[in-house]
Design an enzyme around this catalytic site. Structure first.
Site, PDB file in Angstrom:
ATOM      1  N   ASN A   9     -10.285  65.658 -52.922  1.00  0.00           N
ATOM      2  CA  ASN A   9     -11.605  64.966 -53.426  1.00  0.00           C
ATOM      3  C   ASN A   9     -12.870  65.635 -53.014  1.00  0.00           C
ATOM      4  OD1 ASN A   9     -13.584  63.444 -54.390  1.00  0.00           O
ATOM      5  ND2 ASN A   9     -13.214  61.605 -52.967  1.00  0.00           N
ATOM      6  N   LYS A  11     -15.808  65.512 -54.256  1.00  0.00           N
ATOM      7  CA  LYS A  11     -17.005  64.629 -54.273  1.00  0.00           C
ATOM      8  C   LYS A  11     -18.143  65.507 -55.115  1.00  0.00           C
ATOM      9  CE  LYS A  11     -15.379  62.118 -50.318  1.00  0.00           C
ATOM     10  NZ  LYS A  11     -15.696  61.228 -49.197  1.00  0.00           N
ATOM     11  N   HIS A  95     -13.153  54.313 -55.355  1.00  0.00           N
ATOM     12  CA  HIS A  95     -13.275  54.794 -54.294  1.00  0.00           C
ATOM     13  C   HIS A  95     -14.494  54.120 -53.348  1.00  0.00           C
ATOM     14  CE1 HIS A  95     -14.967  57.891 -51.301  1.00  0.00           C
ATOM     15  NE2 HIS A  95     -13.411  58.372 -51.381  1.00  0.00           N
ATOM     16  N   GLU A  97     -16.980  54.885 -51.939  1.00  0.00           N
ATOM     17  CA  GLU A  97     -18.554  55.327 -52.374  1.00  0.00           C
ATOM     18  C   GLU A  97     -18.785  54.678 -53.869  1.00  0.00           C
ATOM     19  OE1 GLU A  97     -17.635  59.607 -51.562  1.00  0.00           O
ATOM     20  OE2 GLU A  97     -17.503  58.978 -49.348  1.00  0.00           O
ATOM     21  N   GLU A 167      -8.199  53.881 -47.580  1.00  0.00           N
ATOM     22  CA  GLU A 167      -9.074  54.770 -47.031  1.00  0.00           C
ATOM     23  C   GLU A 167     -10.174  53.685 -46.007  1.00  0.00           C
ATOM     24  OE1 GLU A 167      -9.959  58.598 -49.156  1.00  0.00           O
ATOM     25  OE2 GLU A 167     -10.937  57.162 -50.041  1.00  0.00           O
ATOM     26  N   GLY A 173     -15.393  60.805 -43.853  1.00  0.00           N
ATOM     27  CA  GLY A 173     -16.549  61.560 -43.852  1.00  0.00           C
ATOM     28  C   GLY A 173     -17.279  61.640 -42.120  1.00  0.00           C
ATOM     29  N   SER A 212     -11.067  61.443 -43.035  1.00  0.00           N
ATOM     30  CA  SER A 212     -11.061  62.526 -41.919  1.00  0.00           C
ATOM     31  C   SER A 212      -9.911  63.272 -41.839  1.00  0.00           C
ATOM     32  CB  SER A 212     -11.838  61.962 -40.731  1.00  0.00           C
ATOM     33  OG  SER A 212     -13.186  61.512 -40.960  1.00  0.00           O
TER      34      SER A 212
HETATM   35  P1  PGA Z   1     -13.132  62.761 -45.890  1.00  0.00           P
HETATM   36  O1  PGA Z   1     -13.107  61.718 -47.382  1.00  0.00           O
HETATM   37  O2  PGA Z   1     -11.840  63.330 -45.707  1.00  0.00           O
HETATM   38  O3  PGA Z   1     -14.411  63.610 -45.764  1.00  0.00           O
HETATM   39  O4  PGA Z   1     -13.249  61.457 -44.816  1.00  0.00           O
HETATM   40  C1  PGA Z   1     -12.070  60.923 -47.790  1.00  0.00           C
HETATM   41  C2  PGA Z   1     -12.425  60.614 -49.060  1.00  0.00           C
HETATM   42  O5  PGA Z   1     -13.475  59.805 -49.282  1.00  0.00           O
HETATM   43  O6  PGA Z   1     -11.558  60.585 -50.011  1.00  0.00           O
END
Ligand code: PGA
Length: 258
Positions: A9, A11, A95, A97, A167, A173, A212
């Protein structure tokens, strides 16, 4: 056996040139790890270039979000038929976000999953709890609420066509990964919930872990019985890291098959 799915992903990152480079590297992984389904979800504007690079290969390409509407006066939105028409195969839905910064609620997420299914896309339904919810002992309750809202809308027939991604919001992140045991516990809960809708779904629906994930922790996570792949943010922007995760998934698949 469920074939592991590793999705990068990206983003809102990257130039067109970088997207091409990352997609090329992911394509190489899809080719070298045939036991793993490898995919990337670039920003919408980078989709055509990535689809072109993936053509004729096993690399899956998809989107990070979609509209709940099929067509119409919805400025700024991208529809499921548009994605399907381009050749996209997968789409993230719900997601954290999107839930957090765009106010997406369970009802909207459910409608997005339904329209993705109706257009032949694989919706990857993301669920996860916040740090406060985890600390209050509400992780299971939160992810089950998010899952059941969609299940009620699409039914067992629809559930056959989706993948799930657990998640934990506090692990996205932040560099703070759920321990393999913490992740497995929630994955097992989700698998039981799938089974309550239809026993057959337990063995069929893939549940990815995200938050992460990197080369150094992927093997341990993917070794868990109910973790069927990874949704990778930050590490998917570093081709060597993403490759290490794909290889870890390949090894996990080989072990499970052995
Ligand atoms: P990350 O993000 O691996 O940077 O923690 C995962 C995601 O949001 O899909």
């Amino acid at each position: 056996m469920r074939r592991p799915l590793v999705l990068g992903n990206w983003k809102m990152h990257g130039t067109l040139a970088q997207a091409r480079q990352w997609a090329g590297a992911a394509r190489a992984m899809a080719e070298s790890q045939p036991q793993v389904e490898v995919g990337v979800v670039p920003a919408h504007v980078h989709l055509p270039a990535c689809l072109e690079l993936a053509a004729g290969s096993a690399l899956r390409v998809g989107a990070q979000d979609l509209s709940a509407h099929g067509a119409g006066a919805y400025t700024g939105e991208v529809s499921a038929p548009m994605l399907a028409d381009l050749g996209a195969q997968v789409v993230l839905v719900g997601h954290s976000e999107r839930r957090q910064y765009h106010g997406e609620d369970d009802e909207l997420v459910a409608r997005k999953v339904a329209i993705a299914l109706a257009h032949g896309l694989l919706p990857v339904l993301c669920v996860g709890e916040s740090l406060e919810e985890r600390e209050a002992g509400l992780s299971g309750e939160m992810v089950l609420r998010q899952f059941e809202a969609v299940a009620a809308h699409i039914g067992s027939e629809g559930l056959r066509g989706i993948a799930l991604a657990y998640e934990p919001v506090w692990a996205i992140g932040t560099g703070r990964t759920a321990s393999p045991e913490q992740a497995q516990e929630v994955h097992a809960l989700l698998r039981s919930a799938l089974g309550r809708h239809d026993a057959m779904l337990r063995g069929l629906v893939r549940i990815l872990y995200g938050g992460s994930v990197k080369g150094s922790n992927a093997s341990q996570l993917l070794a868990q019985a109910d973790i069927d792949g990874a949704l990778v943010g930050g590490a998917s922007l570093v081709p060597e890291e993403f490759a290490a995760i794909c290889r870890a998934a390949g090894e996990a698949a080989a072990q499970a098959g052995a």
